[in-house]
Design a protein around this motif. Sequence first.
Motif, PDB file in Angstrom:
ATOM      1  N   GLU A 258       0.828  -1.210   0.000  1.00  0.00           N
ATOM      2  CA  GLU A 258       0.000   0.000   0.000  1.00  0.00           C
ATOM      3  C   GLU A 258       0.864   1.262   0.000  1.00  0.00           C
ATOM      4  OE1 GLU A 258      -3.048   2.217   3.117  1.00  0.00           O
ATOM      5  OE2 GLU A 258      -2.808   0.040   3.224  1.00  0.00           O
ATOM      6  N   LEU A 259       1.977   1.216   0.730  1.00  0.00           N
ATOM      7  CA  LEU A 259       2.859   2.373   0.841  1.00  0.00           C
ATOM      8  C   LEU A 259       3.823   2.507  -0.337  1.00  0.00           C
ATOM      9  CD1 LEU A 259       3.726   2.034   4.647  1.00  0.00           C
ATOM     10  CD2 LEU A 259       2.327   3.837   3.612  1.00  0.00           C
ATOM     11  N   GLY A 260       3.876   1.505  -1.193  1.00  0.00           N
ATOM     12  CA  GLY A 260       4.765   1.556  -2.347  1.00  0.00           C
ATOM     13  C   GLY A 260       6.207   1.203  -2.037  1.00  0.00           C
ATOM     14  N   ILE A 261       6.447   0.571  -0.881  1.00  0.00           N
ATOM     15  CA  ILE A 261       7.807   0.169  -0.509  1.00  0.00           C
ATOM     16  C   ILE A 261       8.218  -1.091  -1.263  1.00  0.00           C
ATOM     17  CG2 ILE A 261       9.329  -0.460   1.400  1.00  0.00           C
ATOM     18  CD1 ILE A 261       8.261   2.402   1.524  1.00  0.00           C
ATOM     19  N   VAL A 262       7.287  -2.012  -1.457  1.00  0.00           N
ATOM     20  CA  VAL A 262       7.558  -3.224  -2.233  1.00  0.00           C
ATOM     21  C   VAL A 262       6.716  -3.208  -3.501  1.00  0.00           C
ATOM     22  CG1 VAL A 262       8.128  -4.565  -0.171  1.00  0.00           C
ATOM     23  CG2 VAL A 262       5.797  -4.631  -1.070  1.00  0.00           C
ATOM     24  N   ASP A 263       7.223  -3.910  -4.502  1.00  0.00           N
ATOM     25  CA  ASP A 263       6.509  -3.966  -5.785  1.00  0.00           C
ATOM     26  C   ASP A 263       5.492  -5.098  -5.823  1.00  0.00           C
ATOM     27  OD1 ASP A 263       8.125  -1.893  -7.297  1.00  0.00           O
ATOM     28  OD2 ASP A 263       9.717  -3.272  -6.691  1.00  0.00           O
ATOM     29  N   ASP A 264       5.828  -6.213  -5.182  1.00  0.00           N
ATOM     30  CA  ASP A 264       4.965  -7.393  -5.275  1.00  0.00           C
ATOM     31  C   ASP A 264       4.932  -8.144  -3.950  1.00  0.00           C
ATOM     32  OD1 ASP A 264       4.436  -7.405  -8.295  1.00  0.00           O
ATOM     33  OD2 ASP A 264       6.631  -7.420  -8.223  1.00  0.00           O
ATOM     34  N   VAL A 265       3.805  -8.808  -3.717  1.00  0.00           N
ATOM     35  CA  VAL A 265       3.655  -9.706  -2.565  1.00  0.00           C
ATOM     36  C   VAL A 265       3.476 -11.116  -3.104  1.00  0.00           C
ATOM     37  CG1 VAL A 265       2.261 -10.328  -0.557  1.00  0.00           C
ATOM     38  CG2 VAL A 265       2.606  -7.908  -1.135  1.00  0.00           C
ATOM     39  N   ILE A 266       4.335 -12.036  -2.674  1.00  0.00           N
ATOM     40  CA  ILE A 266       4.266 -13.428  -3.133  1.00  0.00           C
ATOM     41  C   ILE A 266       3.448 -14.230  -2.126  1.00  0.00           C
ATOM     42  CG2 ILE A 266       5.606 -15.469  -3.759  1.00  0.00           C
ATOM     43  CD1 ILE A 266       7.967 -13.607  -4.336  1.00  0.00           C
ATOM     44  N   ALA A 267       2.366 -14.812  -2.590  1.00  0.00           N
ATOM     45  CA  ALA A 267       1.481 -15.573  -1.708  1.00  0.00           C
ATOM     46  C   ALA A 267       2.202 -16.791  -1.140  1.00  0.00           C
ATOM     47  CB  ALA A 267       0.240 -16.009  -2.466  1.00  0.00           C
ATOM     48  N   GLU A 268       1.843 -17.161   0.084  1.00  0.00           N
ATOM     49  CA  GLU A 268       2.408 -18.343   0.728  1.00  0.00           C
ATOM     50  C   GLU A 268       1.386 -19.474   0.738  1.00  0.00           C
ATOM     51  OE1 GLU A 268       4.341 -17.765   4.467  1.00  0.00           O
ATOM     52  OE2 GLU A 268       5.206 -15.826   3.893  1.00  0.00           O
ATOM     53  N   PRO A 269       1.844 -20.723   0.845  1.00  0.00           N
ATOM     54  CA  PRO A 269       0.910 -21.851   0.965  1.00  0.00           C
ATOM     55  C   PRO A 269       0.030 -21.684   2.198  1.00  0.00           C
ATOM     56  CG  PRO A 269       3.144 -22.621   0.546  1.00  0.00           C
ATOM     57  CD  PRO A 269       3.244 -21.155   0.838  1.00  0.00           C
ATOM     58  N   LEU A 270      -1.083 -22.385   2.211  1.00  0.00           N
ATOM     59  CA  LEU A 270      -2.017 -22.315   3.326  1.00  0.00           C
ATOM     60  C   LEU A 270      -1.303 -22.629   4.644  1.00  0.00           C
ATOM     61  CD1 LEU A 270      -5.006 -21.932   4.124  1.00  0.00           C
ATOM     62  CD2 LEU A 270      -5.281 -24.417   3.873  1.00  0.00           C
ATOM     63  N   GLY A 271      -1.349 -21.684   5.583  1.00  0.00           N
ATOM     64  CA  GLY A 271      -0.713 -21.888   6.874  1.00  0.00           C
ATOM     65  C   GLY A 271       0.732 -21.437   6.941  1.00  0.00           C
ATOM     66  N   GLY A 272       1.234 -20.802   5.883  1.00  0.00           N
ATOM     67  CA  GLY A 272       2.586 -20.259   5.913  1.00  0.00           C
ATOM     68  C   GLY A 272       3.599 -21.109   5.174  1.00  0.00           C
ATOM     69  N   ALA A 273       4.722 -20.484   4.815  1.00  0.00           N
ATOM     70  CA  ALA A 273       5.770 -21.154   4.039  1.00  0.00           C
ATOM     71  C   ALA A 273       6.344 -22.362   4.763  1.00  0.00           C
ATOM     72  CB  ALA A 273       6.880 -20.157   3.714  1.00  0.00           C
ATOM     73  N   HIS A 274       6.352 -22.335   6.107  1.00  0.00           N
ATOM     74  CA  HIS A 274       6.946 -23.432   6.871  1.00  0.00           C
ATOM     75  C   HIS A 274       6.146 -24.726   6.759  1.00  0.00           C
ATOM     76  CE1 HIS A 274       4.080 -21.366   9.519  1.00  0.00           C
ATOM     77  NE2 HIS A 274       3.904 -22.526  10.145  1.00  0.00           N
ATOM     78  N   ARG A 275       4.889 -24.632   6.331  1.00  0.00           N
ATOM     79  CA  ARG A 275       4.064 -25.844   6.205  1.00  0.00           C
ATOM     80  C   ARG A 275       4.289 -26.568   4.881  1.00  0.00           C
ATOM     81  NH1 ARG A 275       0.022 -26.513  10.014  1.00  0.00           N
ATOM     82  NH2 ARG A 275      -0.265 -24.745  11.408  1.00  0.00           N
ATOM     83  N   ASP A 276       4.808 -25.850   3.873  1.00  0.00           N
ATOM     84  CA  ASP A 276       5.040 -26.490   2.566  1.00  0.00           C
ATOM     85  C   ASP A 276       6.188 -25.784   1.848  1.00  0.00           C
ATOM     86  OD1 ASP A 276       4.908 -27.837   0.182  1.00  0.00           O
ATOM     87  OD2 ASP A 276       2.727 -27.710  -0.011  1.00  0.00           O
ATOM     88  N   PRO A 277       7.438 -26.010   2.290  1.00  0.00           N
ATOM     89  CA  PRO A 277       8.592 -25.336   1.680  1.00  0.00           C
ATOM     90  C   PRO A 277       8.733 -25.591   0.181  1.00  0.00           C
ATOM     91  CG  PRO A 277       9.215 -26.359   3.767  1.00  0.00           C
ATOM     92  CD  PRO A 277       7.824 -26.850   3.435  1.00  0.00           C
ATOM     93  N   HIS A 278       8.405 -26.798  -0.279  1.00  0.00           N
ATOM     94  CA  HIS A 278       8.541 -27.107  -1.701  1.00  0.00           C
ATOM     95  C   HIS A 278       7.602 -26.237  -2.542  1.00  0.00           C
ATOM     96  CE1 HIS A 278      10.534 -30.689  -0.067  1.00  0.00           C
ATOM     97  NE2 HIS A 278      11.083 -30.829  -1.259  1.00  0.00           N
TER      98      HIS A 278
END
Length: 314
Positions: A258-278
């Motif tokens: 929203e603030l324009g600090i990052v260009d993109d947000v990469i979605a994570e697997p359901l429950g966070g990246a730690h639940r499905d690293p692959h």
Amino acid sequence: MEAPGPGFEFEEPIYELQCKLRDLEEQSDKTAEVEDSIRQTRREIAELTEQIYSNLTPWQTVQVARHKERPHTVDYVSLAFDEFVELHGDKHFGDDHAIRTGFAKLDQHKVMVVGHEKGRTYKETSACYFGCAHPEGYRKAMAKMRTAAKFGIPIVCLIDTPGAYPGIGAEERGQAQVIAENMYEMSRLGTPIICIVIGEGGSGGALGIGVGDRVAILQNSYYSVISPEGCAGIIWKSHEFASKAADALRFTSSHLKELGIVDDVIAEPLGGAHRDPHRMASYVKMYLMKTLNELKAIPTDELLQQRYDKFRRI
């Protein structure tokens, strides 16, 4: 979806359902009613996980970003890249294990990978200083990035640090100066640069490898001028107010977009990246492939001007 226990207090309802599911699956006599209960419980777990992770508070986001099983740079290197050849040393002082660098292939693209590394075991975390790099780490990173630029090889930076190492030795060896030099040099390297915050993006430690043509962040990561504990210690004189500081800092992926600090947000697997690293690694790889194809089509002079304008706006 199964877990040995609730990693966080807000995950306890999920854990309770997972325990119920495990008990159902361990029943020797699986009647039609039991099979229906198993399917229903799995749906409830998925729905509850989505509901909880879609409404994380900033402090809960920090907790997820620090999860002990969250993928690190070495995990992405092994899962998303091929033929990684690690490069060591800054040719001045030593080899900082908190920053890993090396050539790799991303399908048809040759790239230079630069990333913070926290380690997992006690021995690894001690060697990596929990991802807090020393000046020699940033000098190593810049030396390898210059090599990549010399041969027109794109650079991929994976950011995951609570901040640069704050010790006396690091300050004596020019911590602040080397971070400033890295930011300046990265702004003028004549090759595409993609930066992704994969966990914690803390203070100058993150900025030391954080100037790029595209800056992205994983959904449950944060990127901030200071850690919430550090902010609470300064403003409220106590780390007990870390959650209050997290609310005030506006450093979650949605805030930063929203603030324009990052260009993109990469979605994570359901429950966070730690639940499905692959799966998380595949999402990161797809983003990198798409973005590299876009950036390689832009003439170098135009790319540098866009990079400069981007950070001047920020």
